[in-house]
Design a protein around this motif. Structure first.
Motif, PDB file in Angstrom:
ATOM      1  N   GLU A   1       0.829  -1.210   0.000  1.00 20.99           N
ATOM      2  CA  GLU A   1       0.000   0.000   0.000  1.00 20.99           C
ATOM      3  C   GLU A   1       0.860   1.255   0.000  1.00 20.99           C
ATOM      4  OE1 GLU A   1      -3.281   0.188  -0.208  1.00 20.99           O
ATOM      5  OE2 GLU A   1      -3.476  -1.998  -0.294  1.00 20.99           O
ATOM      6  N   TYR A   2       2.149   1.125   0.245  1.00 24.51           N
ATOM      7  CA  TYR A   2       2.997   2.290   0.469  1.00 24.51           C
ATOM      8  C   TYR A   2       4.070   2.479  -0.597  1.00 24.51           C
ATOM      9  CZ  TYR A   2       0.829   1.234   4.945  1.00 24.51           C
ATOM     10  OH  TYR A   2      -0.093   0.943   5.923  1.00 24.51           O
TER      11      TYR A   2
ATOM     12  N   GLY B   1      -2.754   3.188  16.414  1.00 22.20           N
ATOM     13  CA  GLY B   1      -4.003   3.540  15.745  1.00 22.20           C
ATOM     14  C   GLY B   1      -4.983   2.383  15.780  1.00 22.20           C
TER      15      GLY B   1
ATOM     16  N   ALA C   1      -7.433   2.163  13.686  1.00 20.90           N
ATOM     17  CA  ALA C   1      -7.829   1.908  12.299  1.00 20.90           C
ATOM     18  C   ALA C   1      -6.627   1.431  11.473  1.00 20.90           C
ATOM     19  CB  ALA C   1      -8.423   3.174  11.686  1.00 20.90           C
ATOM     20  N   ASP C   2      -5.640   0.854  12.151  1.00 23.51           N
ATOM     21  CA  ASP C   2      -4.427   0.364  11.504  1.00 23.51           C
ATOM     22  C   ASP C   2      -4.745  -0.927  10.743  1.00 23.51           C
ATOM     23  OD1 ASP C   2      -1.942  -0.774  10.884  1.00 23.51           O
ATOM     24  OD2 ASP C   2      -1.013  -0.068  12.730  1.00 23.51           O
ATOM     25  N   PRO C   3      -4.600  -0.930   9.388  1.00 25.27           N
ATOM     26  CA  PRO C   3      -4.921  -2.137   8.625  1.00 25.27           C
ATOM     27  C   PRO C   3      -3.810  -3.180   8.654  1.00 25.27           C
ATOM     28  CG  PRO C   3      -4.185  -0.423   7.133  1.00 25.27           C
ATOM     29  CD  PRO C   3      -4.190   0.189   8.510  1.00 25.27           C
ATOM     30  N   ASP C   4      -2.628  -2.798   9.102  1.00 24.06           N
ATOM     31  CA  ASP C   4      -1.476  -3.695   9.052  1.00 24.06           C
ATOM     32  C   ASP C   4      -1.178  -4.353  10.391  1.00 24.06           C
ATOM     33  OD1 ASP C   4      -0.809  -3.098   6.284  1.00 24.06           O
ATOM     34  OD2 ASP C   4      -0.211  -1.130   7.021  1.00 24.06           O
TER      35      ASP C   4
ATOM     36  N   ASP D   1      -8.967   6.895  15.161  1.00 22.70           N
ATOM     37  CA  ASP D   1      -8.964   6.930  13.692  1.00 22.70           C
ATOM     38  C   ASP D   1      -7.550   6.859  13.126  1.00 22.70           C
ATOM     39  OD1 ASP D   1      -8.176   9.396  14.590  1.00 22.70           O
ATOM     40  OD2 ASP D   1      -9.350  10.559  13.131  1.00 22.70           O
TER      41      ASP D   1
ATOM     42  N   ASP E   1      -4.115   5.416  11.553  1.00 26.90           N
ATOM     43  CA  ASP E   1      -3.750   4.312  10.665  1.00 26.90           C
ATOM     44  C   ASP E   1      -2.354   3.794  11.041  1.00 26.90           C
ATOM     45  OD1 ASP E   1      -1.993   6.234   9.752  1.00 26.90           O
ATOM     46  OD2 ASP E   1      -2.922   6.456   7.772  1.00 26.90           O
ATOM     47  N   HIS E   2      -1.718   3.057  10.137  1.00 31.68           N
ATOM     48  CA  HIS E   2      -0.427   2.471  10.480  1.00 31.68           C
ATOM     49  C   HIS E   2       0.698   3.503  10.438  1.00 31.68           C
ATOM     50  CE1 HIS E   2       2.360  -0.730  11.292  1.00 31.68           C
ATOM     51  NE2 HIS E   2       3.062  -0.468  10.200  1.00 31.68           N
ATOM     52  N   ARG E   3       0.576   4.468   9.550  1.00 29.59           N
ATOM     53  CA  ARG E   3       1.674   5.436   9.393  1.00 29.59           C
ATOM     54  C   ARG E   3       1.795   6.375  10.581  1.00 29.59           C
ATOM     55  NH1 ARG E   3       2.925   7.089   3.500  1.00 29.59           N
ATOM     56  NH2 ARG E   3       2.090   5.397   2.248  1.00 29.59           N
TER      57      ARG E   3
END
Length: 257
Positions: free
Chosen positions: A164-165, A201, A203-206, A231, A233-235
Motif C-alpha cells: 500500500e505504500y 491507531g 484503524a491500523d490495517p497492518d 482513527d 492508521d499504520h503510518r
C-alpha cells in the motif's frame, strides 16, 4: 532543516548509512519500519524537535533500505538488530530514548534484551513504540499465509505481496520467517527496566490494535502507557499523530531526566 551529517559504518561487511546530530542526553535513536527509510515524516519531525531542544538525534537505514548498502532480500531481524546495536554503540553516548516504528519497535525491544545481556542496560532511558509490530512474521503473517504462499516459500525461498505504500511489492523471505522465530519477544516478560509509551491507531490495517495490547501483557505494568488513536492508521504521520508522538517523547524525556 539540517538532516544531520551523513556517515557510514561497516557492519558484517555492509555499509550502513547513519545521520547524527549532537546534543544533550538523553539522546533519541530512530528505528524505522520494514522498507522505510530514515528520511520519512516521523523521523524528520523528531529531527526538528531534537534540533529545537538541543537533544542528540541518531538515525540509520537498515541494510537494503534507503542510503545503506546490501540487498533488501538478504535482510533479517538478526542482521538489522546487529546494525542497530552497532549504530547505538558507535554513534551515541549516554542514555538514549529508542523510538521504534512498526518493525522498528521489535528491533528496539530486542536491543533492550541484548544490551541488558551485555551489561549495558543503562544505555536505554525509555522506549517510544509507534504501531509496534514485534514478532510480526510469526504472529501476524504466518497465520494468514495461503497454502500456495507456503509452497512458494518452501520452493523459491520468498513471496511477494502488493504494498500500500510503494509501487514495488513487499518481499518476504523464508530466511526472514525462520529468523523471526529466533527473535521472538512475545514469549514471556520483557523487562525493559525503563518507561515505555505505545502509540497505536485503532484503524491500523497492518497491525491490529489488539497486537499492541498483547505486547502490553508482556511488559511490566507500572511503567507502561498506551495511547490508542481511534482513527489512526499504520503510518501515524498526520499532524495530530505527530503532535502526540512529540508529546509522548517529551513526557519520556522528563521522566528520564
Amino acid at each position: 532543516m539540517n538532516a544531520g551529517k551523513l556517515d557510514h559504518l561497516t557492519v558484517d561487511g555492509t555499509r550502513i548509512a547513519v545521520r547524527h546530530r549532537g546534543g544533550r542526553t538523553p539522546g533519541i535513536v530512530w528505528l524505522g519500519g520494514y522498507r522505510s527509510d530514515m528520511m520519512g515524516t516521523k523521523a524528520e519531525t523528531l529531527n526538528g524537535w531534537a534540533a529545537d531542544h538541543d537533544h542528540a538525534f541518531t538515525r540509520h537505514d537498515y541494510s537494503g533500505h534507503g542510503e545503506s548498502g546490501g540487498a533488501f532480500a538478504d535482510g533479517t531481524i538478526s542482521a538489522w538488530l546487529a546494525q542497530s546495536l552497532a549504530v547505538l554503540r558507535q554513534c551515541t553516548v549516554g542514555p538514549q530514548v529508542l523510538v521504534g516504528s512498526s518493525m522498528g519497535a521489535w528491533i528496539a525491544l530486542r536491543m533492550v534484551q541484548e544490551l541488558q545481556k551485555a551489561g549495558e542496560g543503562e544505555r536505554i532511558a525509555a522506549l517510544l513504540l509507534l504501531a509496534p509490530a514485534p514478532d510480526f512474521t510469526v504472529e501476524l503473517m504466518e497465520p494468514q499465509l495461503s497454502d500456495e504462499q507456503r509452497r512458494e516459500l518452501e520452493e523459491t525461498g520468498r513471496i511477494e505481496e502488493h504494498s500500500e505504500y510503494s509501487p514495488e511489492p513487499n518481499i518476504y523471505t523464508k530466511a526472514l520467517f525462520d529468523d523471526g522465530r529466533r527473535n521472538r519477544v512475545l514469549t514471556g516478560l520483557i523487562d525493559t527496566h525503563c518507561p515505555v509509551h505505545i502509540l497505536q491507531g485503532m484503524a491500523d490495517p497492518d497491525v491490529p490494535y489488539q497486537h499492541a495490547l498483547k505486547l502490553v501483557e508482556h511488559l511490566p505494568a507500572d511503567d507502561v502507557t498506551v495511547s490508542l488513536i481511534r482513527d489512526g492508521d499504520h503510518r501515524l504521520s498526520r499532524p495530530q499523530d505527530l503532535r502526540m508522538m512529540l508529546a509522548a517523547l517529551e513526557g519520556l524525556i522528563e521522566r528520564a531526566a
